[in-house]
Design a protein around this motif. Structure first.
Motif, mmCIF file in Angstrom:
data_model
loop_
_atom_site.group_PDB
_atom_site.id
_atom_site.type_symbol
_atom_site.label_atom_id
_atom_site.label_comp_id
_atom_site.label_asym_id
_atom_site.label_seq_id
_atom_site.Cartn_x
_atom_site.Cartn_y
_atom_site.Cartn_z
ATOM 1 N N MET A 1 0.848 -1.186 0.000
ATOM 2 C CA MET A 1 0.000 0.000 0.000
ATOM 3 C C MET A 1 0.888 1.242 0.000
ATOM 4 S SD MET A 1 -3.247 1.264 0.444
ATOM 5 C CE MET A 1 -4.250 0.123 1.382
ATOM 6 N N PHE A 2 0.537 2.188 -0.852
ATOM 7 C CA PHE A 2 1.223 3.475 -0.903
ATOM 8 C C PHE A 2 0.216 4.562 -0.555
ATOM 9 C CE2 PHE A 2 3.390 0.647 -3.805
ATOM 10 C CZ PHE A 2 4.737 0.853 -3.500
ATOM 11 N N ARG A 3 0.669 5.602 0.126
ATOM 12 C CA ARG A 3 -0.235 6.693 0.503
ATOM 13 C C ARG A 3 0.390 8.032 0.178
ATOM 14 N NH1 ARG A 3 -3.623 7.287 6.026
ATOM 15 N NH2 ARG A 3 -5.027 6.047 4.711
ATOM 16 N N LEU A 4 -0.418 8.898 -0.437
ATOM 17 C CA LEU A 4 -0.076 10.302 -0.616
ATOM 18 C C LEU A 4 -1.041 11.110 0.236
ATOM 19 C CD1 LEU A 4 1.369 12.669 -2.110
ATOM 20 C CD2 LEU A 4 -0.440 12.497 -3.840
ATOM 21 N N SER A 5 -0.494 11.961 1.097
ATOM 22 C CA SER A 5 -1.311 12.837 1.927
ATOM 23 C C SER A 5 -0.962 14.279 1.619
ATOM 24 C CB SER A 5 -1.064 12.569 3.424
ATOM 25 O OG SER A 5 -1.418 11.243 3.774
ATOM 26 N N ASP A 6 -1.911 15.161 1.897
ATOM 27 C CA ASP A 6 -1.618 16.576 1.670
ATOM 28 C C ASP A 6 -0.482 17.038 2.579
ATOM 29 O OD1 ASP A 6 -3.210 18.332 4.063
ATOM 30 O OD2 ASP A 6 -3.950 16.307 3.703
ATOM 31 N N ASN A 7 0.272 17.997 2.082
ATOM 32 C CA ASN A 7 1.391 18.567 2.833
ATOM 33 C C ASN A 7 1.574 20.009 2.360
ATOM 34 O OD1 ASN A 7 2.950 18.461 0.374
ATOM 35 N ND2 ASN A 7 3.310 16.277 0.797
ATOM 36 N N ASP A 8 2.585 20.670 2.858
ATOM 37 C CA ASP A 8 2.791 22.070 2.480
ATOM 38 C C ASP A 8 2.936 22.228 0.975
ATOM 39 O OD1 ASP A 8 2.657 22.802 5.109
ATOM 40 O OD2 ASP A 8 4.826 22.939 5.411
ATOM 41 N N GLU A 9 3.618 21.294 0.338
ATOM 42 C CA GLU A 9 3.847 21.387 -1.107
ATOM 43 C C GLU A 9 2.549 21.211 -1.894
ATOM 44 O OE1 GLU A 9 6.654 19.341 -4.567
ATOM 45 O OE2 GLU A 9 6.886 18.733 -2.468
#
Length: 199
Positions: free
Chosen positions: A1-9
């Motif tokens: 499983m891979f996860r992308l979460s919101d961040n400053d960028e």
């Protein structure tokens, strides 16, 4: 499983809180790709999604490049969306290049950019060299499709989408953009694609 979460960028260009989870599962000769998008914020979130895989052209089964084809699940007689300079969706359309359900691949058809089906009936297709092994590709829930290559390249992209690029001159609200989904706070939606090697 891979996860992308919101961040400053991400928030600098897309000011919403989200997670995107990607799971890849191999079972027998089938690769399943399952994507889940979740609004983790406290306001409605606009989003769209598309898969962007590329496949070898020619496939590694000894068939000539010129024999390769894509066979759609259903008849697709509707005209295709045309691509304008800059990647926008042009106001004019282009005729379907299919012969029945079959698209015979050649470099010339991609000289005007991608082939874009904006109202697709099929939810699966087969990509092969005219005979022998091929790939069965399923994409339930994805109503649009892009197929493209760079002429002469050794790949063809077969991309099920939910949304497409902006129409030429579009300057409306993001909620009015073609293919945009509205995610309520805490809401998740799943998108899936399967690729099966059929010998």
């Amino acid at each position: 499983m891979f996860r992308l979460s919101d961040n400053d960028e991400t928030r600098a260009v897309y000011p919403f809180a989200f997670t995107l989870d990607a799971a890849f599962t191999l079972a027998g000769a089938t690769l399943a790709i399952d994507i889940t998008v979740t609004n983790t914020g406290d306001r409605d979130m606009p989003a769209s999604f598309g898969f962007h895989p590329a496949f070898a052209w020619p496939l590694p089964f000894g068939r000539p490049r010129a024999d390769h084809r894509i066979v759609f699940e259903k008849q697709e007689p509707a005209a295709l969306s045309a691509i304008a300079r800059g990647g926008w969706i042009a106001p004019e359309s282009r005729p379907s290049p299919l012969d029945g359900r079959e698209l015979r691949l050649d470099d010339e058809m991609f000289e005007r950019d991608a082939l874009v089906w904006d109202g697709l009936e099929s939810r699966s297709l087969r990509y092969d060299g005219g005979a022998g092994p091929g790939l069965e590709i399923g994409f339930a829930g994805m109503p649009k499709l892009g197929i493209w290559t760079k002429p002469g390249a050794r790949f063809v992209c077969i991309e099920p989408w939910h949304g497409i690029a902006d129409p030429v001159g579009f300057d409306g609200e993001i909620w009015d953009k073609p293919g945009i989904l509205r995610f309520a706070p805490g809401e998740s939606r799943a998108f899936s694609m399967q690729v099966t090697l059929d010998a």
